[in-house]
Motif scaffolding. Structure first.
Motif, PDB file in Angstrom:
ATOM      1  N   GLY A 150      -0.547  -4.081  -7.071  1.00 40.77           N
ATOM      2  CA  GLY A 150      -1.276  -4.817  -6.046  1.00 40.77           C
ATOM      3  C   GLY A 150      -0.336  -5.681  -5.235  1.00 40.77           C
ATOM      4  O   GLY A 150       0.876  -5.756  -5.514  1.00 40.77           O
TER       5      GLY A 150
ATOM      6  N   ALA B  26       4.606   5.873 -16.103  1.00 42.34           N
ATOM      7  CA  ALA B  26       3.467   5.104 -16.586  1.00 42.34           C
ATOM      8  C   ALA B  26       3.477   5.002 -18.105  1.00 42.34           C
ATOM      9  O   ALA B  26       3.132   3.975 -18.682  1.00 42.34           O
TER      10      ALA B  26
ATOM     11  N   ALA C  68       2.745   1.717  -3.397  1.00 42.72           N
ATOM     12  CA  ALA C  68       1.842   2.214  -4.435  1.00 42.72           C
ATOM     13  C   ALA C  68       1.608   3.715  -4.265  1.00 42.72           C
ATOM     14  O   ALA C  68       1.583   4.466  -5.259  1.00 42.72           O
ATOM     15  N   GLU C  69       1.434   4.176  -3.021  1.00 35.94           N
ATOM     16  CA  GLU C  69       1.242   5.612  -2.780  1.00 35.94           C
ATOM     17  C   GLU C  69       2.497   6.395  -3.133  1.00 35.94           C
ATOM     18  O   GLU C  69       2.413   7.478  -3.740  1.00 35.94           O
TER      19      GLU C  69
ATOM     20  N   ALA D  37       2.625   6.624  -6.854  1.00 32.12           N
ATOM     21  CA  ALA D  37       1.622   7.562  -7.363  1.00 32.12           C
ATOM     22  C   ALA D  37       2.052   9.005  -7.131  1.00 32.12           C
ATOM     23  O   ALA D  37       1.851   9.875  -7.998  1.00 32.12           O
TER      24      ALA D  37
ATOM     25  N   ASP E 289       0.838  -1.207   0.000  1.00 34.50           N
ATOM     26  CA  ASP E 289       0.000   0.000   0.000  1.00 34.50           C
ATOM     27  C   ASP E 289       0.872   1.256   0.000  1.00 34.50           C
ATOM     28  O   ASP E 289       0.584   2.239  -0.694  1.00 34.50           O
TER      29      ASP E 289
ATOM     30  N   HIS F  74       4.191   1.899 -11.377  1.00 38.21           N
ATOM     31  CA  HIS F  74       3.836   0.995 -10.277  1.00 38.21           C
ATOM     32  C   HIS F  74       2.810   1.609  -9.335  1.00 38.21           C
ATOM     33  O   HIS F  74       2.605   1.090  -8.226  1.00 38.21           O
ATOM     34  N   ALA F  75       2.147   2.672  -9.766  1.00 42.54           N
ATOM     35  CA  ALA F  75       1.194   3.351  -8.889  1.00 42.54           C
ATOM     36  C   ALA F  75      -0.023   2.488  -8.565  1.00 42.54           C
ATOM     37  O   ALA F  75      -0.652   2.684  -7.524  1.00 42.54           O
ATOM     38  N   ASP F  76      -0.348   1.567  -9.435  1.00 42.84           N
ATOM     39  CA  ASP F  76      -1.513   0.712  -9.199  1.00 42.84           C
ATOM     40  C   ASP F  76      -1.108  -0.711  -8.810  1.00 42.84           C
ATOM     41  O   ASP F  76      -1.889  -1.653  -8.958  1.00 42.84           O
TER      42      ASP F  76
END
Length: 891
Positions: free
Chosen positions: A526, A542, A501-502, A505, A498, A522-524
């Motif tokens: 999982g 991205a 990812a933040e 982003a 988590d 790699h912002a999304d």
């Protein structure tokens, strides 16, 4: 999954090389490690420290439960107290009355949460890191030249270059895997040239074509002279300068104002060596200049960095294969910390805290109530603020500033007097943890889960393969919990994925290519993708571009820097005075690292193998200086500066330049009586980076007067040895200890009982020679050696590795017991001699035996003994032994 256990790909927790490691946990629970052949940083190689990782993960000394005031507590009580104390301090004295001091040992996810909590929610810039002591001059130099903290090149460039310059870097000992990549490249291409710039003739010089024994802090003058020389010859790239840079005229004018004779005086180098160095740089297009702590840890460190970069910009030798300035990072995640704004004068994602636009962007992304509006206090200033009461609540994470900070005694006094100190660590008995009001148990290597970034901008996963012991928790979890308990939103992370990812982003948030750091691809991410994440170099935006399409990534070959006009800046620099000595303090102290230990030894001291090569603190001193001061080889030397004192072993060697003394920074109060060498270092810092000047300290040296010297081995860890000098090290089967006493002890047997925990009913075997002063005592219980003490009026000449080996041998035979009292092995017990190769525990006597048996090359010795065949950092030492044996045989 492998038969007989589980296998995990992870990353080494030591230096900034960022080697991939494969850890295997057998069904029995035993752990083995090896290099990951698929990791692009090391391709399977590991150094001695990495090879011994499985020997450092025991639970001895671990903090397993939160502690408040020395008593055990639960997490709720401890975290509520931390949140309450920080909130109360902020309410009464403002946000700048609290501070975090963090570490390059943290994972990026830990670093990110710490930075977010302090800068984005508490609203202060007072978060700094021990990376300030390591690479902050590189950060400042990069930002001045490039407009961003960007490392332009890759490790591959070091192998592709035709000239590699190593300045302020003992690569063979401090970055051994990169050293081996360089050595292999030179073997494949013998025409490659290597220049080592260092006041000492280190083991790295074994592969050097030219060693420049420069004066401390002479680097600025050297590279100013190089720039002036280049500007008058064909190597200058006028097209690159005109298209992609500003400020060349001013930088050249400053360099040209320094005469050749002044360069000789400032550097201490003869004209012939200077001209040869200038010629090599001028006539070789593919040049990489690697620099590390010898450049950064200086009051002129930022100018040194920019003096180097100026030469690469002037020739356009940057960002292309085999070309560029290259900062070799000291710590495993100093780079990751820089990416998330872990330094007091940075914001996350390489944004600038002084920029209102950047502050607004970060605040909006975090949805935070406020954000720090100015840089916080850098490390040295932070501890000054702790000392004078401006900082009243301090949280120290994964570092040991009482050992590593300059003016370390004053730092300890400041921490001790601070009203509220929180320490997050894995060990209870560190020099810093003993002053904690709240001690929080953190995860160690093998238990942590997250990412790190190495020197070439490569992000790799550190994965857990061991269960958390006791109540130990991740550092990010501790900070997120405190953030929530302080009433802040935005800290509800469930996994490190988590946080990553933040972080990714944020790097892409409103980034129009005006910032270098972008991992928005790699912002999304999982949890599953995060768990399987392969090592990658940033940038990884991205959008698919030439930079994110795979392969090594370089910056600046075609300009496009990160100043507003997209041009680099030449920085005019001035050559500083290099001599800080005076009549009272006539020598220059240079602090640094040794091959097999790391930082303040909280990890490496757990390994007997790693302590086998160098088991005690020492001072390298030139023979002429030693003779004039009355210091004998293997004797003890007392070092003093206006800030503190230390007592260490004297190592008299011509590798050291006259007037200079080298002492490693690792030893602490758990492993030596008085060897915290940073207690001698003044809190002098670089004006731009705030990095301390740990390589140029004026000191005095004198012999330490000892009436008795001692060496001992003990099955139990010695407790509080009552001696004027002692140095303790883990050994196979127990412990080894070096000793010295200013005055005789009245009852040596009683001393042994206290120091080694020997029961009153166990009587020693002994030997004493009143004339020579020799005394030997050995204590046995049912055939097992409990402890042995060897004393003499001179440094004790006992076969140390043989004596250590007796801890694991049965001694039912009385003759074997008397052999120990005699202090020498029998014919059936050969003495391996002092350890040379830590990877395979090969001693000097075994290597000498191989040479006498016909092994006259390093390769032949390696084939016979294995020495030098793993990390290779002992190869120079092996070559020296071979040369010595052959020279002796020829006489």
């Amino acid at each position: 999954m492998q038969a007989g256990g589980t296998t995990t790909r992870t990353t080494c927790p030591y230096c900034g090389v960022g080697c991939g490691v494969i850890a295997t946990v057998a069904d029995s629970g035993a752990v083995t490690v090896k290099g990951d052949p698929e990791h692009p940083a090391n391709f399977g190689r590991l150094c001695s420290k990495g090879s011994a990782l499985a020997e450092t993960i025991d639970l001895d000394g671990r903090v397993l439960l939160p502690e408040i005031g020395g008593r055990q507590a639960d997490w709720d009580e401890a975290l509520d107290l931390v949140a309450q104390k920080f909130s109360q301090t902020i309410a009464e004295h403002g946000p700048d009355s609290v501070a975090f001091y963090v570490s390059g040992q943290l994972l990026t996810e830990d670093y990110y949460v710490a930075n977010k909590l302090m800068k984005g929610f508490i609203g202060s810039g007072n978060i700094d890191t021990n990376s300030r002591l390591c690479m902050s001059s590189s950060v400042a130099g990069h930002r001045r030249a490039f407009g961003s903290d960007t490392v332009p090149g890759t490790y591959e460039d070091i192998e592709l270059a035709d000239l590699v310059i190593l300045t302020g870097s003992n690569l063979a000992w401090c970055h051994p895997v990169i050293y081996q990549r360089l050595a292999a490249a030179k073997t494949a291409r013998p025409g490659m040239k290597i220049v080592v710039i260092d006041p000492r003739r280190t083991m790295t010089c074994d592969i050097a074509d030219l060693h420049l024994g420069i004066r401390p802090d002479g680097d600025v003058a050297l590279f100013m002279g190089l720039l002036a020389h280049l500007a008058q010859g064909p190597a200058i790239d006028q097209n690159y300068i005109a298209a992609h840079t500003q400020g060349f005229g001013e930088a050249f004018a400053a360099a040209a104002a320094l005469s050749f004779s002044e360069i000789m005086e400032r550097t201490g180098l003869p004209a012939m060596q200077l001209r040869e160095f200038f010629r090599l740089f001028e006539t070789t297009e593919k040049v990489v200049t690697c620099y590390s702590q010898g450049v950064n840890q200086s009051s002129s460190g930022t100018d040194k960095v920019n003096a180097i970069i100026n030469c690469h910009l002037a020739t356009g030798r940057i960002g292309r294969p085999g070309m560029g300035p290259f900062s070799l990072t000291g710590q495993p995640n100093a780079m990751g910390g820089r990416e998330v704004g872990g330094l007091a004068n940075m914001l996350a994602a390489h944004m600038v805290i002084e920029s209102a636009e950047d502050r607004d962007r970060v605040q909006r992304f975090w949805a935070s109530p406020g954000i720090a509006e100015k840089p916080g206090l850098k490390a040295v200033d932070m501890f000054h603020a702790v000392a004078d009461g401006r900082i009243k609540a301090l949280w120290i994470m994964a570092t040991n500033p009482v050992v590593s900070m300059p003016d370390a005694d004053a730092v300890e006094a400041a921490i001790k007097a601070c009203p509220f100190v929180v320490v997050s660590d894995i060990l209870r008995d560190t020099d810093t943890a003993r002053h904690a009001h709240v001690l929080l148990p953190s995860l160690g290597w093998g238990e942590k889960d997250g990412t790190v970034t190495n020197s070439e901008r490569r992000i790799s996963r550190q994965r857990w393969f061991l269960s958390a012991p006791g109540e130990a928790r991740a550092d990010w979890w501790q900070m997120a919990e405190v953030g929530r308990r302080m009433g802040f939103d935005g800290f509800d992370y469930e996994t490190p994925a988590d946080i990553f990812a933040e972080h990714a982003a944020l790097s892409a948030f409103e980034n129009d290519s005006s910032r270098d750091f972008d991992i928005g691809a790699h912002a999304d991410i999982g949890l599953a993708a995060y768990d399987s994440l392969s090592p990658f170099q940033w940038p990884a935006p991205a959008e698919v571009t030439f930079l994110s399409a795979g392969g090594d990534k370089r910056f600046f070959a075609n300009g496009d820097f990160y100043h507003p006009d997209r041009k680099a800046r030449f920085i005019p620099v001035q050559a500083p005075a290099t001599d800080r000595t005076d009549e009272k303090y006539p020598l220059t102290l240079n602090t640094g690292r040794v091959r097999d230990h790391w930082h303040t030894m909280t990890r490496t001291a757990k390994s007997a193998r790693l302590s086998g090569h160098i088991a005690e603190p020492f001072a390298e001193i030139h023979p002429r200086d030693a003779m004039e001061l009355g210091i004998r080889g293997a004797g003890l030397v007392e070092l003093e500066s206006p800030n503190g004192k230390a007592i260490v072993r004297a190592l008299v060697t011509e590798r050291q330049a006259r007037g200079n003394v080298f002492v490693p920074m690792h030893w602490n109060d758990q492993f030596a009586a008085k060897a915290r060498i940073d207690a001698l270092v003044a809190p002098v810092t670089d004006p731009f980076s705030g990095q301390p000047a740990s390589k140029n300290v004026a000191i005095a040296a004198r012999p330490f007067a000892a009436s008795f010297y001692g060496f001992a081995v003990s099955a139990a860890k010695p407790s509080n040895p009552q001696a004027d000098y002692w140095a303790l090290a883990k050994a196979d089967g127990g412990w080894r200890i070096e000793l010295a006493f200013a005055d005789p002890v009245e009852d040596w047997v009683a001393w042994c009982r206290t120091a080694f925990g020997i029961a009153a009913w166990i009587e020693p075997l002994g030997y004493a020679d009143q004339q020579s002063g020799d005394l030997r005592l050995a204590f046995f219980d049912d055939g097992k050696l409990l402890a042995a003490l060897f004393l003499a009026n001179e440094p004790v000449a006992v076969a140390r590795n043989w004596a250590i080996g007796q801890l694991a041998v049965e001694h039912a035979d009385l003759r074997k017991r008397f052999a120990i009292v005699a202090g020498r092995p029998g014919a059936d017990q050969p003495d391996p001699g002092a350890t040379v190769c830590s990877c395979f525990s090969v001693g000097v006597n075994r290597i000498i035996g191989a040479v006498r048996g016909g092994c006259h090359s390093v390769e032949a010795v390696g084939k016979e003994t294995n020495a030098g065949t793993n990390c290779g950092s002992c190869r120079a030492e092996i070559r020296g032994i071979i040369d010595g044996c052959l020279a002796a045989a020829a006489e």
